[in-house]
Design an enzyme around this catalytic site. Structure first.
Site, short mmCIF file in Angstrom:
data_model
loop_
_atom_site.label_atom_id
_atom_site.label_comp_id
_atom_site.label_asym_id
_atom_site.label_seq_id
_atom_site.Cartn_x
_atom_site.Cartn_y
_atom_site.Cartn_z
N GLN A 1 0.83 -1.20 0.00
CA GLN A 1 0.00 0.00 0.00
C GLN A 1 0.87 1.25 0.00
O GLN A 1 0.58 2.23 -0.71
CB GLN A 1 -0.91 0.00 1.23
N PHE A 2 1.93 1.22 0.78
CA PHE A 2 2.79 2.39 0.95
C PHE A 2 3.45 2.80 -0.36
O PHE A 2 3.45 3.99 -0.72
CB PHE A 2 3.86 2.08 2.01
N ARG B 1 2.66 2.63 -3.30
CA ARG B 1 1.81 3.20 -4.35
C ARG B 1 1.98 4.72 -4.42
O ARG B 1 1.59 5.33 -5.41
CB ARG B 1 0.35 2.85 -4.08
N ARG C 1 -3.61 8.34 4.14
CA ARG C 1 -3.25 7.18 4.96
C ARG C 1 -3.42 7.40 6.46
O ARG C 1 -3.38 6.43 7.22
CB ARG C 1 -1.80 6.79 4.67
#
Length: 244
Positions: free
Chosen positions: A80-81, A83, A165
């Site tokens: 996720q990071f 991206r 986030r």
């Protein structure tokens, strides 16, 4: 085998500062020699200029500040990071790391069944008897910890990454990582971080998605992340809530 509940964020280095950005203003717009501009930055002037740049939308100047972090989180969180492409990354490679010779780590929320992780590692160890790490890794779960370095400028961190986030809609683990990074940013760039903190619920239209009406979207997101992954090491925004 080590099972962690809390992802970890270490501040390695930083560059630029709010004082430097303020000094650039004097050097670029007033013709003040750089040596004099750097020495002439009073705290009240810095606050005024950082606030003006922020409120007027001149956010590109915040790209002259940034930081390097070492982050440890699960493979799922890592995916996720990364991206967020306006950053530089260097990640631990499961292709080359042999977890039969080096301690394997997992990052999972509280209450996750440890026996499943133990079984996965045992399967990995059996595969390593006949396969190289690049093939044996295919059995590893998304909970496997990844250590990675990330370099990100202040604009990307506080005005893009954080509104996405740090929000409750983000998965709890990366949210925990994001708030740890936000705490580091608060120490590095306190005036900008405070401004962003105040506006976080409005910086992305989905920041308050799924948050019950009447709740502070920021505190609700933090509380949930801490319930799943443990207390945050630092919470500098609490002083802003107390003092306004």
């Amino acid at each position: 085998m080590v099972i962690l509940e809390t992802p970890r964020v270490f501040l390695i280095a930083s560059w630029g500062s709010e004082a430097v950005i303020s000094a650039f203003t004097d050097a670029l717009y007033r013709g003040v020699p750089w040596e004099e501009a750097v020495k002439a930055q009073a705290p009240d002037v810095i606050i005024k200029r950082i606030s003006a740049f922020y409120r007027q939308g001149h956010w590109s100047v915040f790209e002259f500040m940034g930081a390097q972090f070492l982050v440890e989180c699960s493979r799922a969180c890592h995916t996720q990071f990364i991206r967020h492409r306006m950053a530089s990354y260097w990640s631990e490679s499961q292709r080359y790391v042999d977890y039969t010779k080096r301690e394997i780590r997992f990052v999972v929320p509280k209450g996750f069944p440890a026996d499943l992780l133990k079984r996965a590692y045992e399967d990995y160890a059996r595969l390593r008897e006949g396969f190289r790490p690049e093939y044996a890794r295919m059995i590893l779960p998304n909970a496997t910890a990844v250590l990675f370095a990330v370099q990100m400028n202040a604009r990307e961190l506080l005005l893009n990454f954080a509104p996405l986030r740090c929000a409750y809609a983000a998965q709890a683990e990366i949210r925990h990582v994001c708030w740890q990074m936000f705490a580091h940013a608060w120490r590095l760039w306190p005036n900008l971080a405070r401004l962003v903190w105040e506006d976080l619920p409005s910086l992305h239209r989905d920041f308050c998605t799924k948050v019950p009406r009447g709740e502070d979207c920021r505190l609700y997101a933090i509380k949930d992340a801490e319930e799943k992954h443990g207390p945050l090491p630092e919470t500098p925004w609490l002083s802003a809530l107390v003092h306004g």
